[in-house]
Write an enzyme that holds these catalytic residues in place. Structure first.
Site, PDB file in Angstrom:
ATOM      1  N   TYR A 239       0.873  -1.183   0.000  1.00  0.00           N
ATOM      2  CA  TYR A 239       0.000   0.000   0.000  1.00  0.00           C
ATOM      3  C   TYR A 239       0.905   1.226   0.000  1.00  0.00           C
ATOM      4  CZ  TYR A 239      -3.429   3.473   1.615  1.00  0.00           C
ATOM      5  OH  TYR A 239      -4.246   4.580   1.729  1.00  0.00           O
TER       6      TYR A 239
ATOM      7  N   ASP B  65       9.373   2.744  -0.302  1.00  0.00           N
ATOM      8  CA  ASP B  65       8.342   3.410   0.491  1.00  0.00           C
ATOM      9  C   ASP B  65       8.570   3.011   1.946  1.00  0.00           C
ATOM     10  OD1 ASP B  65       6.158   4.315   1.814  1.00  0.00           O
ATOM     11  OD2 ASP B  65       4.688   3.597   0.358  1.00  0.00           O
TER      12      ASP B  65
ATOM     13  N   LYS C  60       4.710   8.680   9.223  1.00  0.00           N
ATOM     14  CA  LYS C  60       4.385   7.937  10.446  1.00  0.00           C
ATOM     15  C   LYS C  60       5.381   8.118  11.599  1.00  0.00           C
ATOM     16  CE  LYS C  60       1.480   4.728   7.916  1.00  0.00           C
ATOM     17  NZ  LYS C  60       0.154   4.351   8.266  1.00  0.00           N
TER      18      LYS C  60
HETATM   19  C1  PLP Z   1       3.729   2.050   3.209  1.00  0.00           C
HETATM   20  C2  PLP Z   1       2.780   3.189   3.142  1.00  0.00           C
HETATM   21  N1  PLP Z   1       2.964   4.146   2.226  1.00  0.00           N
HETATM   22  C3  PLP Z   1       2.162   5.215   2.129  1.00  0.00           C
HETATM   23  C4  PLP Z   1       1.085   5.346   2.968  1.00  0.00           C
HETATM   24  C5  PLP Z   1       0.192   6.534   2.857  1.00  0.00           C
HETATM   25  O1  PLP Z   1       0.416   7.387   3.912  1.00  0.00           O
HETATM   26  P1  PLP Z   1      -0.721   8.423   4.400  1.00  0.00           P
HETATM   27  O2  PLP Z   1      -1.817   7.598   4.999  1.00  0.00           O
HETATM   28  O3  PLP Z   1       0.005   9.282   5.392  1.00  0.00           O
HETATM   29  O4  PLP Z   1      -1.147   9.177   3.200  1.00  0.00           O
HETATM   30  C6  PLP Z   1       0.846   4.368   3.955  1.00  0.00           C
HETATM   31  C7  PLP Z   1      -0.282   4.491   4.897  1.00  0.00           C
HETATM   32  O5  PLP Z   1      -0.619   3.596   5.623  1.00  0.00           O
HETATM   33  C8  PLP Z   1       1.705   3.248   4.025  1.00  0.00           C
HETATM   34  O6  PLP Z   1       1.496   2.269   4.910  1.00  0.00           O
END
Ligand code: PLP
Length: 430
Positions: free
Chosen positions: A142, A239, A267
């Protein structure tokens, strides 16, 4: 002071004015819950139930809720300055310097507010640099809620190998520029690049796909990602929105020794305050310079609230005590629950990495998304829901991870293990 009298009352009011009663599609629960207070490893709902929290708001809370040092830094920053919207501030520069210091790929850093914005910008940059349109992502990962990535996370078996967009309203022409490959499969990656390498701008990867729990990358997959991206002139983007600052100050790239071209963070970087970063090699990131042709913008980018929270969080992590504490407790929880499952004859594999642990209701290897189709979803959800009923909050969605923070104690973990024993003894036959 809150004026909320009960979970039900606030949830009903919310449903009158907020679609679904929650501000993210991922926040709904099968029972009414309204949170009124959070501190350390705990939060309390409007009915007065106090939960030991492993959900950690999907991962940010590495120091625990309402960390006094982080809150004090935020108060100090906003007493001095707020949003200006021109030029730069001292704390933005300091934060970029800390990230460059710690993260292997980070020669340049840009700040924004959410992980989705960071991955969006990373993909735009990769397309600009390469002049190509397509990207590779993997089944089970994700990366946020924009059209290029919101697909193929937890897919039903009949959707594997096909496009599985998670929302209506996504542009088909954007979806079809994303190629979905199986995680940990060097051959499939090599084949895709051999066939269409000259169309592919980026490989975007959660190097530990934590959105399906805790699936670890094979070493040969990690080295293939780097070697093949370089060979085909594709930008490699890690990511690290979950892994960054949760597993180490250098992110997972600092642990595995493979350096991507770009990486995204959010996060745990600010213990839950809203901020995200895109970091990467100067030769690519400098395309965001005025005149470089690639636009990066945002009214709230580099807001002092998020920036000061990130600086205070990173300073706390730099003191060196948080990671050993969290890692030891997560291991203790994983081993304790695994042992109980063994004693009770329940097929279970508790995966653990750093401060994250995930009880999967299955046995055998866990290396790809298809391995997870063996997970007993009914047992997984029932276990989590029943733990919640006992005041231990593990989000009742299959495959989701549990996070240990600096605020969790050995006693919290031992209570979790003992509660898991009581709950698992009553596991229904399905
Ligand atoms: C690995 C990863 N990338 C990107 C995102 C997106 O982040 P945001 O919810 O702050 O937009 C998330 C959100 O859970 C994530 O787990």
């Amino acid at each position: 002071m809150t004026t909320v009298s009960s979970n039900l009352e606030l949830v009903e009011r919310a449903r009158q004015v907020i679609p679904g009663g929650v501000n993210s599609s991922n926040r709904g629960l099968p029972w009414p819950i309204a949170i009124v207070e959070a501190s350390g490893a705990y939060f309390t709902d409007a009915d007065g139930t106090r939960y030991l929290d492993y959900h950690a708001a999907f991962g940010p809370l590495i120091l625990g809720h309402n960390h006094p040092g982080v809150n004090a830094a935020v108060h100090a920053a906003i007493d001095r300055i707020d949003i200006i919207g021109t030029g730069i501030t001292d704390i933005e520069v300091e934060l970029a310097e800390r990230i460059v210091h710690h993260v292997p790929c980070a020669e340049r850093v840009l700040l924004t507010n959410s992980g989705s914005e960071a991955t969006y910008a990373a993909l735009r940059l990769a397309r600009a640099v390469t002049g190509r349109n397509k990207i590779i992502k993997f089944q089970g990962t994700y990366h946020g809620w924009h059209d290029a990535v919101l697909m193929n996370v937890i897919s039903a078996p009949d959707k594997i190998g096909q496009y599985d967009p998670l929302s209506l309203g996504m542009l088909p022409e954007v979806i079809k520029n994303t190629i979905i490959l199986p995680f940990n499969d060097v051959e499939a990656l090599g084949e895709a690049l051999q066939q269409r390498g000259d169309e592919i701008a980026a490989i975007l990867v959660e190097v530990i796909p934590h959105n399906i729990g805790c699936v670890l990358p094979r070493p040969e997959f990690l080295s293939a990602l780097r070697a093949l991206a370089t060979e085909y002139g594709v930008l490699l983007i890690f990511d690290e929105v979950i892994t960054g600052f949760r597993h180490g100050l250098g992110g997972y790239q600092g642990i595995c020794g493979v350096t991507p071209d770009l990486a995204t963070f959010a996060k745990a970087m600010a213990n839950g305050y809203p901020i995200a970063a895109l970091a990467g090699k100067a030769m690519y990131m400098n395309r965001f310079d005025p005149g470089g042709g690639v636009v990066f913008a945002g009214t709230y980018n580099g807001h002092p609230i998020g920036v000061s929270a990130a600086l205070a969080t990173i300073a706390e992590l730099e003191r060196g005590k948080v990671y050993p504490h969290c890692f030891a407790l997560a291991k203790r929880a994983a081993q304790g629950i695994q042992q109980i499952a063994h004693e009770l004859g329940i097929p279970m594999k508790v995966a653990v990495f750093g401060s994250v642990f995930v009880p999967y209701f299955m046995e055998g290897p866990i290396e790809t998304y298809t391995d997870l189709l063996r997970n007993n979803t009914a047992h997984d959800v029932w276990f989590r829901k029943t733990m919640c009923e006992h005041g231990i909050f593990m989000i009742p969605t299959a495959l989701k991870r549990n996070h240990v923070s600096a605020a969790h104690t050995e006693a919290d973990i031992d209570r979790t293990i003992e509660t898991a024993r009581e709950v698992l003894r009553r596991l229904p036959a399905t």
